[in-house]
Design an enzyme around this catalytic site. Structure first.
Site, PDB file in Angstrom:
ATOM      1  N   LEU A  38      38.274  36.311  42.187  1.00  0.00           N
ATOM      2  CA  LEU A  38      39.819  36.414  42.872  1.00  0.00           C
ATOM      3  C   LEU A  38      40.887  36.600  41.928  1.00  0.00           C
ATOM      4  O   LEU A  38      41.966  36.674  42.173  1.00  0.00           O
ATOM      5  CB  LEU A  38      40.148  35.477  43.789  1.00  0.00           C
ATOM      6  CG  LEU A  38      39.240  35.328  45.313  1.00  0.00           C
ATOM      7  CD1 LEU A  38      39.804  34.209  45.815  1.00  0.00           C
ATOM      8  CD2 LEU A  38      39.201  36.685  45.769  1.00  0.00           C
ATOM      9  N   ASP A  39      40.397  36.678  40.536  1.00  0.00           N
ATOM     10  CA  ASP A  39      41.568  37.243  39.415  1.00  0.00           C
ATOM     11  C   ASP A  39      40.786  38.081  38.543  1.00  0.00           C
ATOM     12  O   ASP A  39      41.354  38.069  37.253  1.00  0.00           O
ATOM     13  CB  ASP A  39      42.197  36.012  38.998  1.00  0.00           C
ATOM     14  CG  ASP A  39      43.488  36.315  38.111  1.00  0.00           C
ATOM     15  OD1 ASP A  39      44.013  37.092  38.371  1.00  0.00           O
ATOM     16  OD2 ASP A  39      43.915  35.532  37.211  1.00  0.00           O
ATOM     17  N   LEU A  40      40.037  39.196  39.024  1.00  0.00           N
ATOM     18  CA  LEU A  40      39.388  40.088  37.995  1.00  0.00           C
ATOM     19  C   LEU A  40      40.678  40.947  37.695  1.00  0.00           C
ATOM     20  O   LEU A  40      41.529  41.507  38.281  1.00  0.00           O
ATOM     21  CB  LEU A  40      38.549  41.030  38.745  1.00  0.00           C
ATOM     22  CG  LEU A  40      37.024  40.135  39.315  1.00  0.00           C
ATOM     23  CD1 LEU A  40      36.489  40.959  40.172  1.00  0.00           C
ATOM     24  CD2 LEU A  40      36.574  39.785  37.800  1.00  0.00           C
ATOM     25  N   THR A  86      46.704  37.463  40.563  1.00  0.00           N
ATOM     26  CA  THR A  86      47.622  38.488  39.719  1.00  0.00           C
ATOM     27  C   THR A  86      47.774  39.633  40.743  1.00  0.00           C
ATOM     28  O   THR A  86      46.883  40.471  41.123  1.00  0.00           O
ATOM     29  CB  THR A  86      46.953  38.992  38.526  1.00  0.00           C
ATOM     30  OG1 THR A  86      46.468  37.889  37.790  1.00  0.00           O
ATOM     31  CG2 THR A  86      47.783  39.915  37.699  1.00  0.00           C
TER      32      THR A  86
END
Length: 241
Positions: A131-133, A167
């Site tokens: 969930l923050d790649l 992000t």
């Protein structure tokens, strides 16, 4: 390791060097323990007494500690206010693209994508969503340019469902709207990462499907993304699948 409080002369480390990692809630350090370099992520003093941030660190550690994969950073131990991890000597994908765009030949890009997708597939097989790649959470080692995926601070697991961070530039529509997330949410971010690569136009059809606003129109698994990329090489172009 009992404590990361190293300002009082009780440091367990042989050396400590702060790293400018631009963390909002944590400071980062390169430390030496038993002659070996490690990475320490430690809550900033303003957050050390806040149970929410302590629990966020615990969630990250518990999610990462049970994972074993050559392209995932290794989690070693948890302290009251920090996490000790494998130290990776390398640079972020953003740094590599900016400094050495010529690196991304067909062969090197194939290797990069294979390792990145394998790392994400490993997460998903253990019921973890990253969930923050994003390029800043993908390291390339200085020797051999192997992928190391880092930072599970925003991850979702079946025991820690709260995911307070993201992000926005790489977040899928369902993340931005506060909706339900699943593997396809990470696949959206993979499309955004592909879009950043030099010569990304050869992946345009794969990128478009990864980044479909409707998650049901995206690839449904990382394995489907891999198959689409294999078809590209078989026929010399990226094909819609």
């Amino acid at each position: 390791m009992e404590s990361s409080q190293f300002s009082d002369g009780q440091s367990p480390f042989e050396s400590i060097e702060q790293i400018d990692a631009h963390g909002a809630t944590c400071d980062s350090f390169r430390v030496k323990l038993y002659g070996k370099l490690h990475f320490l992520k430690r809550l900033k003093p303003a957050f050390t007494g806040d149970i929410r941030y302590q629990e966020a660190l615990r969630k990250e550690f518990e999610a990462g500690y049970r994972l074993e994969h050559p392209n995932l950073v290794r989690y070693i131990s948890l302290t009251d206010d920090g996490i000790l991890m494998e130290y990776v000597d390398g640079e972020t994908l953003s740094q590599r693209i900016a400094a050495h765009p010529e690196y991304f030949t067909k062969q090197n890009t194939d290797k990069f994508l294979h390792q990145l997708l394998d790392a994400v597939a490993c997460l998903h097989s253990h019921q973890v969503l990253h969930l923050d790649l994003k390029p800043d959470n993908v390291l390339l080692t200085r020797i051999n340019s192997d992928v190391k995926l880092i930072d599970l601070g925003c991850c979702y697991t079946d025991t820690f469902a709260d995911t307070p961070g993201r992000t926005n530039a790489y977040a899928a529509p369902e993340q931005l709207s506060g909706g339900s997330v699943d593997e396809r949410t990470d696949i959206y971010a993979i499309g955004k990462i592909l879009e950043r690569l030099p010569h990304h136009d050869i992946y345009n059809k794969v990128i478009a499907r990864c980044m479909a606003a409707d998650s049901s129109k995206r690839y449904q698994s990382v394995e489907e993304v891999k198959k689409a990329l294999r078809r590209k090489h078989r026929y010399g172009a990226v094909l819609a699948v």
